[in-house]
Design an enzyme around this catalytic site. Structure first.
Site, PDB file in Angstrom:
ATOM      1  N   LYS A 119     141.973  36.355   2.334  1.00  0.00           N
ATOM      2  CA  LYS A 119     142.382  35.404   3.480  1.00  0.00           C
ATOM      3  C   LYS A 119     143.617  35.781   3.980  1.00  0.00           C
ATOM      4  O   LYS A 119     143.899  35.696   5.320  1.00  0.00           O
ATOM      5  CB  LYS A 119     142.679  33.882   3.005  1.00  0.00           C
ATOM      6  CG  LYS A 119     143.160  32.827   4.008  1.00  0.00           C
ATOM      7  CD  LYS A 119     142.034  32.715   5.316  1.00  0.00           C
ATOM      8  CE  LYS A 119     142.874  31.909   6.286  1.00  0.00           C
ATOM      9  NZ  LYS A 119     143.258  30.637   5.897  1.00  0.00           N
ATOM     10  N   THR A 156     145.532  27.886   1.710  1.00  0.00           N
ATOM     11  CA  THR A 156     145.740  29.544   2.031  1.00  0.00           C
ATOM     12  C   THR A 156     147.186  29.797   1.117  1.00  0.00           C
ATOM     13  O   THR A 156     148.263  29.237   1.705  1.00  0.00           O
ATOM     14  CB  THR A 156     146.020  29.999   3.560  1.00  0.00           C
ATOM     15  OG1 THR A 156     144.951  29.799   4.263  1.00  0.00           O
ATOM     16  CG2 THR A 156     146.424  31.406   3.558  1.00  0.00           C
ATOM     17  N   LYS A 200     153.905  31.756   7.521  1.00  0.00           N
ATOM     18  CA  LYS A 200     153.755  31.481   6.352  1.00  0.00           C
ATOM     19  C   LYS A 200     152.760  32.697   5.656  1.00  0.00           C
ATOM     20  O   LYS A 200     152.940  33.413   4.689  1.00  0.00           O
ATOM     21  CB  LYS A 200     153.523  30.137   5.856  1.00  0.00           C
ATOM     22  CG  LYS A 200     153.180  29.904   4.276  1.00  0.00           C
ATOM     23  CD  LYS A 200     151.731  30.044   3.732  1.00  0.00           C
ATOM     24  CE  LYS A 200     151.014  28.907   4.688  1.00  0.00           C
ATOM     25  NZ  LYS A 200     149.706  28.903   4.064  1.00  0.00           N
TER      26      LYS A 200
END
Length: 291
Positions: free
Chosen positions: A170, A95, A238
């Site tokens: 995502k 990701t 994150k």
């Protein structure tokens, strides 16, 4: 079919084990090579460097912790670029932000290799059971070549078009998930503080229009203060940060996501980064105890 696999964290270990169980030959690499021992015991081979894995395998998959790690594995000495060439494909399931995917894609294309970004939606249990959702973009031919592996790793896979679209999808999904987890944490705390049984709240939620697997799976464990990591909180934060940056680029106001990001940052400051992302619940409980 022989597949390379770079990165044996929570997700990578489960995914590479699934490939082995389903008859794939797998060569693995991890920055800490001792983390390869378990998958080697189940039949995997080990590459000393990412380049060595790419040299051996026609398709190499990577799932790494963040953009810096994804770039390092490709560009550093002994990295993917040292051996990628015509006829070889690299699939990054990490990701990351769209810019990172584009940078990797361009570098691999210059070497004559083929690239697919394919981040996954799902955490530890779906990875173990082959129930991930795969969000792929860039090269359709490599996507089609990887379908036998995707059939093992996921319950559904999507081809989303140009490079960057997989990363964007995502980030949007994880932004929603992180925001909802914060609201869920506040709801559990509000129920308890107002004199309700939070377990009864879970039962009510499970019967209504907002019933979902996250509430059903995480809720009882949160009430037991069990935050065994399926998806580490530091990675969720994150992803919130990267999603907010995507919002900035597209002039999208995201006050809910911004507030959720601050809660995850608070949890990290409390030393909870390596626990499951549901440990953000502790930031709400902290406010309860200090009031």
């Amino acid at each position: 079919m022989e597949v390379g696999f770079l990165g044996l964290g929570i997700m990578g270990k489960a995914m590479s084990m699934n490939l082995l169980k389903n008859g794939f030959k797998v060569t693995v690499w991890n920055r800490t090579l001792s983390k390869c021992d378990e998958v080697v015991a189940h039949g995997a081979s080990v590459g000393e460097t990412p380049a060595e894995v790419v040299k051996k395998c026609n398709i190499t998959i990577a799932i790494l912790s963040d953009p810096a790690a994804a770039l390092s594995v490709v560009f550093d000495k002994g990295g993917v670029l040292d051996q990628i060439c015509s006829g070889k494909g690299y699939i990054d399931m990490s990701t990351v932000d769209p810019e990172t995917s584009c940078k990797i894609s361009e570098a691999i294309a210059l070497k004559g290799g083929h690239f697919l970004e394919a981040p996954v939606s799902g955490s530890k249990q779906p990875a173990e059971t082959g129930q991930l959702v795969i969000l792929a973009a860039r090269e359709k031919a490599l996507y089609e070549e990887a379908v036998p592996a995707f059939d093992v790793l996921g319950k559904k896979y999507f081809f989303l078009g140009p490079v960057g679209n997989g990363a964007k999808m995502k980030l949007v999904v994880n932004m929603i998930m992180g925001s909802v987890m914060n609201a869920f944490s506040e709801g559990l705390t509000l129920a308890e503080r107002s004199g309700l049984n939070p377990h009864s709240l879970l039962d009510v939620l499970d019967l209504g229009g907002i019933a979902n697997p996250m509430f059903k799976g995480k809720g009882p464990e949160m009430l037991k203060d069990n935050y065994s990591p399926a998806f580490p909180l530091k990675h969720q934060q994150k992803d919130m940060r990267l999603a907010l940056a995507l919002g900035d680029q597209n002039a999208v106001s995201m006050p809910v996501a911004a507030a959720a990001n601050e809660a995850f940052k608070k949890a990290r400051s409390m030393g909870l980064g390596d626990l499951d992302f549901s440990a953000v619940f502790e930031t709400v409980k902290l406010l309860k105890h200090s009031s």
